[in-house]
Design an enzyme around this catalytic site. Structure first.
Site, mmCIF file in Angstrom:
data_model
loop_
_atom_site.group_PDB
_atom_site.id
_atom_site.type_symbol
_atom_site.label_atom_id
_atom_site.label_comp_id
_atom_site.label_asym_id
_atom_site.label_seq_id
_atom_site.Cartn_x
_atom_site.Cartn_y
_atom_site.Cartn_z
ATOM 1 N N ARG A 58 -5.147 136.326 55.045
ATOM 2 C CA ARG A 58 -4.335 135.112 55.075
ATOM 3 C C ARG A 58 -3.053 135.274 55.891
ATOM 4 N NH1 ARG A 58 -5.769 131.471 51.010
ATOM 5 N NH2 ARG A 58 -3.722 130.542 51.183
ATOM 6 N N TYR A 74 -1.695 132.730 58.580
ATOM 7 C CA TYR A 74 -1.097 131.512 58.015
ATOM 8 C C TYR A 74 0.262 131.819 57.391
ATOM 9 C CZ TYR A 74 -0.487 127.487 54.938
ATOM 10 O OH TYR A 74 0.007 126.395 54.295
ATOM 11 N N ASP A 75 0.286 132.841 56.533
ATOM 12 C CA ASP A 75 1.514 133.204 55.818
ATOM 13 C C ASP A 75 2.659 133.520 56.778
ATOM 14 O OD1 ASP A 75 -0.309 133.115 53.751
ATOM 15 O OD2 ASP A 75 -0.235 135.264 53.325
ATOM 16 N N GLU A 76 2.397 134.360 57.743
ATOM 17 C CA GLU A 76 3.447 134.791 58.665
ATOM 18 C C GLU A 76 3.879 133.660 59.595
ATOM 19 O OE1 GLU A 76 5.110 137.624 58.267
ATOM 20 O OE2 GLU A 76 3.775 137.984 56.578
ATOM 21 N N GLY A 77 2.948 132.786 59.977
ATOM 22 C CA GLY A 77 3.316 131.623 60.790
ATOM 23 C C GLY A 77 4.293 130.728 60.059
ATOM 24 N N LYS A 78 4.030 130.482 58.783
ATOM 25 C CA LYS A 78 4.925 129.644 57.982
ATOM 26 C C LYS A 78 6.262 130.348 57.739
ATOM 27 C CE LYS A 78 2.881 125.763 56.919
ATOM 28 N NZ LYS A 78 3.523 124.478 57.200
#
Length: 103
Positions: free
Chosen positions: A88, A91-95
């Site tokens: 994941r 997604y996590d790091e992008g947010k």
């Protein structure tokens, strides 16, 4: 209107709600490079509009920025338990990166 927010868009609006980023694992794991790019680039682009045109701006995030919490409940000083290389992580790091750019 459908538009890839990683490319600039010039429209007149009163408010900006940045919800950009695929949220389903099926979608965000399909292209793990584009997923964080969409979150961060959208944030960068959206920050220019309000400063130039005096618009309201809302940045959407997710509890995923904290990862799998190791304590419950989380206090305001809790930094999270994030896996930066997990399935994941794109997604996590992008947010997380998008949140970091909020002024």
């Amino acid at each position: 209107m459908r538009h890839d927010i990683t490319f600039p868009l010039f429209v007149e609006v009163d408010e900006i709600f940045n919800l950009a980023c695929p949220a389903s694992p099926v979608h965000y794991q399909f292209d793990p490079v584009q997923t964080p790019r969409s979150a961060f680039t959208a944030q960068s682009i959206c920050l220019v509009w309000p400063s130039e045109l005096k618009q309201r701006f809302l940045q959407s995030s997710t509890s995923e920025v904290y990862g799998d919490p190791s304590v419950h409940p989380q206090t305001e000083d809790y930094w999270g338990n994030v896996n930066p290389i997990g399935a994941r992580s794109c997604y996590d790091e992008g947010k997380r990166c998008a949140e970091n750019t909020v002024l």
